[in-house]
Design an enzyme around this catalytic site. Sequence first.
Site, PDB file in Angstrom:
ATOM      1  N   GLU A 156      -0.255   5.427  17.668  1.00  5.50           N
ATOM      2  CA  GLU A 156       1.156   5.093  17.879  1.00  5.50           C
ATOM      3  C   GLU A 156       1.926   6.308  18.367  1.00  5.50           C
ATOM      4  O   GLU A 156       1.491   7.445  18.197  1.00  5.50           O
ATOM      5  CB  GLU A 156       1.770   4.495  16.606  1.00  5.50           C
ATOM      6  CG  GLU A 156       1.492   5.288  15.345  1.00  5.50           C
ATOM      7  CD  GLU A 156       1.930   4.570  14.080  1.00  5.50           C
ATOM      8  OE1 GLU A 156       2.623   3.555  14.146  1.00  5.50           O
ATOM      9  OE2 GLU A 156       1.587   5.075  13.001  1.00  5.50           O
ATOM     10  N   ASP A 205      -1.784  -6.116   3.079  1.00  9.17           N
ATOM     11  CA  ASP A 205      -2.198  -5.227   4.162  1.00  9.17           C
ATOM     12  C   ASP A 205      -1.706  -5.911   5.416  1.00  9.17           C
ATOM     13  O   ASP A 205      -2.267  -6.932   5.840  1.00  9.17           O
ATOM     14  CB  ASP A 205      -3.725  -5.079   4.185  1.00  9.17           C
ATOM     15  CG  ASP A 205      -4.164  -4.079   5.241  1.00  9.17           C
ATOM     16  OD1 ASP A 205      -3.695  -4.189   6.400  1.00  9.17           O
ATOM     17  OD2 ASP A 205      -4.962  -3.180   4.928  1.00  9.17           O
ATOM     18  N   HIS A 206      -0.643  -5.389   6.012  1.00  5.45           N
ATOM     19  CA  HIS A 206       0.000  -6.179   7.061  1.00  5.45           C
ATOM     20  C   HIS A 206      -0.876  -6.353   8.297  1.00  5.45           C
ATOM     21  O   HIS A 206      -0.642  -7.245   9.101  1.00  5.45           O
ATOM     22  CB  HIS A 206       1.394  -5.634   7.408  1.00  5.45           C
ATOM     23  CG  HIS A 206       1.387  -4.428   8.292  1.00  5.45           C
ATOM     24  ND1 HIS A 206       1.152  -3.172   7.826  1.00  5.45           N
ATOM     25  CD2 HIS A 206       1.603  -4.291   9.620  1.00  5.45           C
ATOM     26  CE1 HIS A 206       1.215  -2.304   8.832  1.00  5.45           C
ATOM     27  NE2 HIS A 206       1.485  -2.952   9.932  1.00  5.45           N
ATOM     28  N   LYS A 253       0.856  -1.180   0.000  1.00  3.81           N
ATOM     29  CA  LYS A 253       0.000   0.000   0.000  1.00  3.81           C
ATOM     30  C   LYS A 253       0.893   1.232   0.000  1.00  3.81           C
ATOM     31  O   LYS A 253       2.058   1.096   0.340  1.00  3.81           O
ATOM     32  CB  LYS A 253      -0.913  -0.003   1.222  1.00  3.81           C
ATOM     33  CG  LYS A 253      -0.162   0.126   2.560  1.00  3.81           C
ATOM     34  CD  LYS A 253      -1.058   0.604   3.652  1.00  3.81           C
ATOM     35  CE  LYS A 253      -0.829   2.025   4.051  1.00  3.81           C
ATOM     36  NZ  LYS A 253       0.363   2.232   4.871  1.00  3.81           N
ATOM     37  N   LYS A 291      -1.781  -9.901  11.246  1.00  5.06           N
ATOM     38  CA  LYS A 291      -1.672  -9.853  12.712  1.00  5.06           C
ATOM     39  C   LYS A 291      -2.589 -10.908  13.331  1.00  5.06           C
ATOM     40  O   LYS A 291      -3.725 -11.065  12.909  1.00  5.06           O
ATOM     41  CB  LYS A 291      -2.049  -8.458  13.233  1.00  5.06           C
ATOM     42  CG  LYS A 291      -1.012  -7.383  12.875  1.00  5.06           C
ATOM     43  CD  LYS A 291      -1.374  -6.063  13.505  1.00  5.06           C
ATOM     44  CE  LYS A 291      -0.521  -4.923  12.985  1.00  5.06           C
ATOM     45  NZ  LYS A 291       0.814  -4.862  13.568  1.00  5.06           N
ATOM     46  N   LYS A 297       1.193   3.336  22.254  1.00  8.05           N
ATOM     47  CA  LYS A 297       1.002   2.574  21.008  1.00  8.05           C
ATOM     48  C   LYS A 297      -0.005   1.475  21.310  1.00  8.05           C
ATOM     49  O   LYS A 297       0.286   0.554  22.079  1.00  8.05           O
ATOM     50  CB  LYS A 297       2.311   1.967  20.523  1.00  8.05           C
ATOM     51  CG  LYS A 297       2.105   1.112  19.258  1.00  8.05           C
ATOM     52  CD  LYS A 297       3.387   0.867  18.502  1.00  8.05           C
ATOM     53  CE  LYS A 297       3.190  -0.080  17.317  1.00  8.05           C
ATOM     54  NZ  LYS A 297       2.533   0.501  16.159  1.00  8.05           N
ATOM     55  N   HIS A 347      -5.872  -0.445   6.537  1.00  7.38           N
ATOM     56  CA  HIS A 347      -5.812  -1.307   7.728  1.00  7.38           C
ATOM     57  C   HIS A 347      -7.112  -1.304   8.543  1.00  7.38           C
ATOM     58  O   HIS A 347      -7.654  -2.349   8.880  1.00  7.38           O
ATOM     59  CB  HIS A 347      -4.685  -0.861   8.660  1.00  7.38           C
ATOM     60  CG  HIS A 347      -3.337  -0.791   7.998  1.00  7.38           C
ATOM     61  ND1 HIS A 347      -2.919  -1.717   7.084  1.00  7.38           N
ATOM     62  CD2 HIS A 347      -2.303   0.091   8.137  1.00  7.38           C
ATOM     63  CE1 HIS A 347      -1.683  -1.413   6.684  1.00  7.38           C
ATOM     64  NE2 HIS A 347      -1.295  -0.311   7.307  1.00  7.38           N
TER      65      HIS A 347
HETATM   66  C1  BG6 Z   1       1.899   1.394   8.086  1.00  2.91           C
HETATM   67  C2  BG6 Z   1       1.806   2.875   8.038  1.00  2.91           C
HETATM   68  O1  BG6 Z   1       1.119   0.819   7.080  1.00  2.91           O
HETATM   69  O2  BG6 Z   1       1.453   0.955   9.360  1.00  2.91           O
HETATM   70  C3  BG6 Z   1       2.651   3.516   9.131  1.00  2.91           C
HETATM   71  O3  BG6 Z   1       2.272   3.339   6.757  1.00  2.91           O
HETATM   72  C4  BG6 Z   1       2.248   2.951  10.481  1.00  2.91           C
HETATM   73  O4  BG6 Z   1       2.545   4.930   9.122  1.00  2.91           O
HETATM   74  C5  BG6 Z   1       2.225   1.440  10.438  1.00  2.91           C
HETATM   75  O5  BG6 Z   1       3.205   3.397  11.431  1.00  2.91           O
HETATM   76  C6  BG6 Z   1       1.618   0.905  11.719  1.00  2.91           C
HETATM   77  O6  BG6 Z   1       1.765  -0.484  11.748  1.00  2.91           O
HETATM   78  P1  BG6 Z   1       1.807  -1.263  13.124  1.00  2.91           P
HETATM   79  O7  BG6 Z   1       1.919  -2.692  12.711  1.00  2.91           O
HETATM   80  O8  BG6 Z   1       3.025  -0.764  13.857  1.00  2.91           O
HETATM   81  O9  BG6 Z   1       0.554  -0.932  13.850  1.00  2.91           O
END
Ligand code: BG6
Length: 489
Positions: free
Chosen positions: A219, A180-181, A151, A185, A346, A243
């Site tokens: 975060e 989409d990571h 993305k 999770k 966070k 996300h």
């Molecule tokens: C990314 C964003 O996709 O996700 C970042 O581009 C963000 O800005 C990050 O910090 C947050 O991922 P996680 O896994 O740390 O919640």
Amino acid sequence: MEHFQQVEPFDYVIFGATGDLTMRKLLPALYNRFRMGQIPDDACIIGAARTDLEREAYVARARDALQRFLPSDILTPGLVDRFLARLDYVTLDSSREGTQWDALKSLLAKAQPDRVRVYYFATAPQLYASICENLNRYGLITANSRVVLEKPIGTNMATATAINDGVGQYFPEKQIYRIDHYLGKETVQNVLALRFANPLMSAAWSGEHIESVQITAVETVGVEGRAAYYDTSGALRDMIQNHLLQVLCLVAMEAPDSLEADAVRNAKLAVLNALRPITDATAATETVRAQYTAGVVGGENVPGYLEELGQPSTTETYAAICTWVDTPRWKDVPFYIRTAKRSGRKVSEIVVTFRPAATTMFGETPASNRLVLRIQPNEGVDLQLNVKNPALDVFNLRTADLDTSIRMEGGLPFPDSYERLLLDAVRGDPVLFIRRDEVEAAWRWAEPVLDAWKHDKVPMQTYSAGSYGPEQATQLLARHGDTWHEASE
Ligand code: BG6
């Protein structure tokens, strides 16, 4: 072990191989799966980037990245060397044609033509289409090739369509993996287990029993070295359009028939299509945007967004939105979504608040049950129930937590979400990736909000770095008779 089964040999070509994502996430994730024995010794990882480097110099950078981003106790020297031996590098401006492609071509020619090939685009999305064009021009797209797209897929519907069309010209949809990571999770996937494997939950999972849903991902970090990207994006495009809407889909979707990719994606798409469109008028009352000003995060003074940027900007670093899923299941249930940079903590979590018991027998209204799904940190589930206050002779109520941490066997930390997803692309399992129509439906909902903001229908607020966000976000929920979860902790 079943879940750490070795995948078949593959070539993984990473475009953008010297960038932050590759160093911070992709190489450490691949190393970890190599360490687990999932990646065979004859797999190849080929980095491609414009920086003119010899293979040895790239390997040295990769070694350095593993040392920086992984705990030292898992970096067994022999194993690290064996992993790095899998690495190659080609200097390549992937958006241009020319003889520079020969090196990649000859590296890939070493393997059988039917071997799995993954092209991972960790570059600016504007380059995706021209990289595909070149892969095609140089005959590098095989039946067993797939492309992984990071993305953001565009900055609005028009740019997303252009990217999807550009890639789609060379790769059929089933070979396109939009990552989409958040879907990698554990607790995000656990939404499915909790909802559909527990009749206790399934029976209560609708507006009849649920009063509201909050989805939060805040975060402590600011924009750090990513200001050039972030300032063109902002909180809504960076976190919500992808996300958090994906998380919302899993919370709100109807039961898919199976865990097959299209069954799950169809169910998610139906949610995206049922999101109530936001208009200029509702944007004014149901959305909040803000930028952080100087403050204190983790005991340290940090500058405000505009100071960090060194120039004026109308990009939001905080967004909170109240939205509705217009299906019978979710009638009258607000979904609150919010995200922030430079928050005081966070936290990513889903908070489901149930309607209070309609009884007068206790002489007081029992507190609402709340289910908190902690995505991070301390992954787990907390169900807040009413119990008798045990210290008293009289019968009154207090809240008790049924709190369970979801842990890995042996108390090991959870694998990073990229690990699973990187190998899913090798295995050819797209269930945790986003289909084109989902991206488009998400833009269809997000774009009117962005337009309303662009046309100043909603004022830009501020919040101090290290705080929970602007007062207007508290008021947004108050208008619905609600409070954000931390206010009730
Ligand atoms: C990314 C964003 O996709 O996700 C970042 O581009 C963000 O800005 C990050 O910090 C947050 O991922 P996680 O896994 O740390 O919640």
